[in-house]
Scaffold this motif. Structure first.
Motif, PDB file in Angstrom:
ATOM      1  N   THR A  80      -4.062  36.128  22.387  1.00  0.00           N
ATOM      2  CA  THR A  80      -4.972  37.271  22.418  1.00  0.00           C
ATOM      3  C   THR A  80      -6.202  36.925  21.598  1.00  0.00           C
ATOM      4  O   THR A  80      -6.286  35.832  21.020  1.00  0.00           O
ATOM      5  CB  THR A  80      -4.288  38.549  21.892  1.00  0.00           C
ATOM      6  OG1 THR A  80      -5.094  39.684  22.223  1.00  0.00           O
ATOM      7  CG2 THR A  80      -4.098  38.505  20.380  1.00  0.00           C
ATOM      8  N   PRO A 132      -2.628  31.431  32.284  1.00  0.00           N
ATOM      9  CA  PRO A 132      -1.572  32.399  31.945  1.00  0.00           C
ATOM     10  C   PRO A 132      -0.700  32.709  33.151  1.00  0.00           C
ATOM     11  O   PRO A 132      -1.162  32.709  34.297  1.00  0.00           O
ATOM     12  CB  PRO A 132      -2.365  33.631  31.495  1.00  0.00           C
ATOM     13  CG  PRO A 132      -3.713  33.116  31.120  1.00  0.00           C
ATOM     14  CD  PRO A 132      -3.979  31.961  32.018  1.00  0.00           C
ATOM     15  N   GLU A 189      -2.559  43.698  23.973  1.00  0.00           N
ATOM     16  CA  GLU A 189      -2.284  42.949  25.210  1.00  0.00           C
ATOM     17  C   GLU A 189      -2.376  41.452  24.942  1.00  0.00           C
ATOM     18  O   GLU A 189      -3.351  40.964  24.385  1.00  0.00           O
ATOM     19  CB  GLU A 189      -3.264  43.346  26.312  1.00  0.00           C
ATOM     20  CG  GLU A 189      -2.938  42.672  27.654  1.00  0.00           C
ATOM     21  CD  GLU A 189      -3.838  43.161  28.780  1.00  0.00           C
ATOM     22  OE1 GLU A 189      -4.783  42.425  29.129  1.00  0.00           O
ATOM     23  OE2 GLU A 189      -3.592  44.268  29.302  1.00  0.00           O
ATOM     24  N   TRP A 190      -1.351  40.753  25.358  1.00  0.00           N
ATOM     25  CA  TRP A 190      -1.279  39.301  25.174  1.00  0.00           C
ATOM     26  C   TRP A 190      -1.192  38.607  26.528  1.00  0.00           C
ATOM     27  O   TRP A 190      -0.506  39.080  27.440  1.00  0.00           O
ATOM     28  CB  TRP A 190      -0.021  38.913  24.372  1.00  0.00           C
ATOM     29  CG  TRP A 190       0.036  39.449  22.974  1.00  0.00           C
ATOM     30  CD1 TRP A 190       0.411  40.703  22.589  1.00  0.00           C
ATOM     31  CD2 TRP A 190      -0.281  38.737  21.778  1.00  0.00           C
ATOM     32  NE1 TRP A 190       0.355  40.826  21.225  1.00  0.00           N
ATOM     33  CE2 TRP A 190      -0.063  39.624  20.692  1.00  0.00           C
ATOM     34  CE3 TRP A 190      -0.698  37.446  21.495  1.00  0.00           C
ATOM     35  CZ2 TRP A 190      -0.261  39.264  19.369  1.00  0.00           C
ATOM     36  CZ3 TRP A 190      -0.898  37.068  20.173  1.00  0.00           C
ATOM     37  CH2 TRP A 190      -0.685  37.962  19.132  1.00  0.00           C
ATOM     38  N   ASP A 191      -1.871  37.500  26.671  1.00  0.00           N
ATOM     39  CA  ASP A 191      -1.661  36.628  27.819  1.00  0.00           C
ATOM     40  C   ASP A 191      -0.377  35.844  27.571  1.00  0.00           C
ATOM     41  O   ASP A 191      -0.115  35.377  26.457  1.00  0.00           O
ATOM     42  CB  ASP A 191      -2.819  35.636  27.997  1.00  0.00           C
ATOM     43  CG  ASP A 191      -4.073  36.313  28.519  1.00  0.00           C
ATOM     44  OD1 ASP A 191      -3.950  37.327  29.212  1.00  0.00           O
ATOM     45  OD2 ASP A 191      -5.174  35.809  28.218  1.00  0.00           O
ATOM     46  N   THR A 207       0.840  38.890  31.656  1.00  0.00           N
ATOM     47  CA  THR A 207       0.410  39.563  30.430  1.00  0.00           C
ATOM     48  C   THR A 207       1.559  40.403  29.899  1.00  0.00           C
ATOM     49  O   THR A 207       2.487  40.761  30.642  1.00  0.00           O
ATOM     50  CB  THR A 207      -0.814  40.467  30.670  1.00  0.00           C
ATOM     51  OG1 THR A 207      -0.470  41.477  31.631  1.00  0.00           O
ATOM     52  CG2 THR A 207      -2.018  39.664  31.136  1.00  0.00           C
ATOM     53  N   THR A 210       2.142  43.685  26.856  1.00  0.00           N
ATOM     54  CA  THR A 210       1.612  44.557  25.813  1.00  0.00           C
ATOM     55  C   THR A 210       2.682  44.748  24.746  1.00  0.00           C
ATOM     56  O   THR A 210       3.780  45.243  25.021  1.00  0.00           O
ATOM     57  CB  THR A 210       1.196  45.916  26.383  1.00  0.00           C
ATOM     58  OG1 THR A 210       0.178  45.710  27.369  1.00  0.00           O
ATOM     59  CG2 THR A 210       0.641  46.816  25.284  1.00  0.00           C
TER      60      THR A 210
END
Length: 207
Positions: A168, A139, A149-151, A142, A144
């Motif tokens: 995620t 990644p 929360e997403w990589d 990150t 949000t």
């Protein structure tokens, strides 16, 4: 009895052997000429037949592939895998090209105005699955989105046609939103925002 014909080139009558040779040569030239004419005639006939077949066979444009029914496919997928699957809410202008379970993954492919968006939910994937799917890249940050929360994977080059992705988890499952090179990155945010409540619900169910 008629006198033998005097041949101008010879200045005398032909001998029987010369007459026979002349007639044989004339016959050979005739046969050769006839064979060539027959060949040309046969080619013209063949071309005519091909033209008739080509012009006579009805043609039409291929039928459009019907758009995938994502909700119906998702309901069938849940019965197949025995767990809930994600169903993004996307703009009405996006076309759903496919929605199916394949090889332990629930995958939906959307076509927005340009490029495509691939949404995948992998069931119990092995460790480092996302990295392997994205060419081994880690990644790059990150993000949000709607409390999730997403990589972020901002890939330096096209990996299997994907140049940007969000990832995620839902319990033991992994969700990846991948974009083709020509797709606006805002499309990934649109999908992620629509999945916030579903991801929270599925996470609670997975506990």
């Amino acid at each position: 009895m008629a006198k033998p014909r005097v041949v101008a080139e010879l200045g005398r009558p032909e001998t029987p052997d010369e007459t026979a040779a002349r007639k044989a040569a004339s016959s050979q030239r005739y046969r050769s000429s006839k064979t060539f004419r027959n060949l040309i005639a046969a080619l013209i006939v063949c071309l005519g037949i091909m033209a008739v077949v080509y012009l006579g066979v009805p043609r039409g444009t291929p039928a459009d592939t019907p758009e995938a029914n994502v909700p119906a496919a998702a309901a069938a997928a849940e019965k197949t895998v025995g767990r809930g699957v994600i169903v993004p809410e996307v703009p009405g202008s996006w076309r759903a090209n496919s929605a199916l379970v394949d090889g332990g993954e629930w995958r939906i492919v959307y076509a927005p105005s340009s490029g495509y968006v691939e949404v995948t939910q992998a069931f119990d994937p092995p460790a480092q699955w996302v990295s392997r799917e994205l060419g081994g890249y880690a990644p790059t940050g990150t993000s949000t989105i709607d409390g999730i929360e997403w990589d972020v994977y901002d890939l330096p080059s096209s990996v299997e046609k994907i140049t940007y992705a969000l990832s995620t988890t839902i319990g033991s499952d992994t969700v990846v939103i991948g974009l083709a090179e020509s797709t606006d990155q805002g499309a990934a945010t649109t999908v992620a925002e629509s999945l916030g409540d579903q991801i929270r619900t599925l996470r609670e169910e997975a506990r």
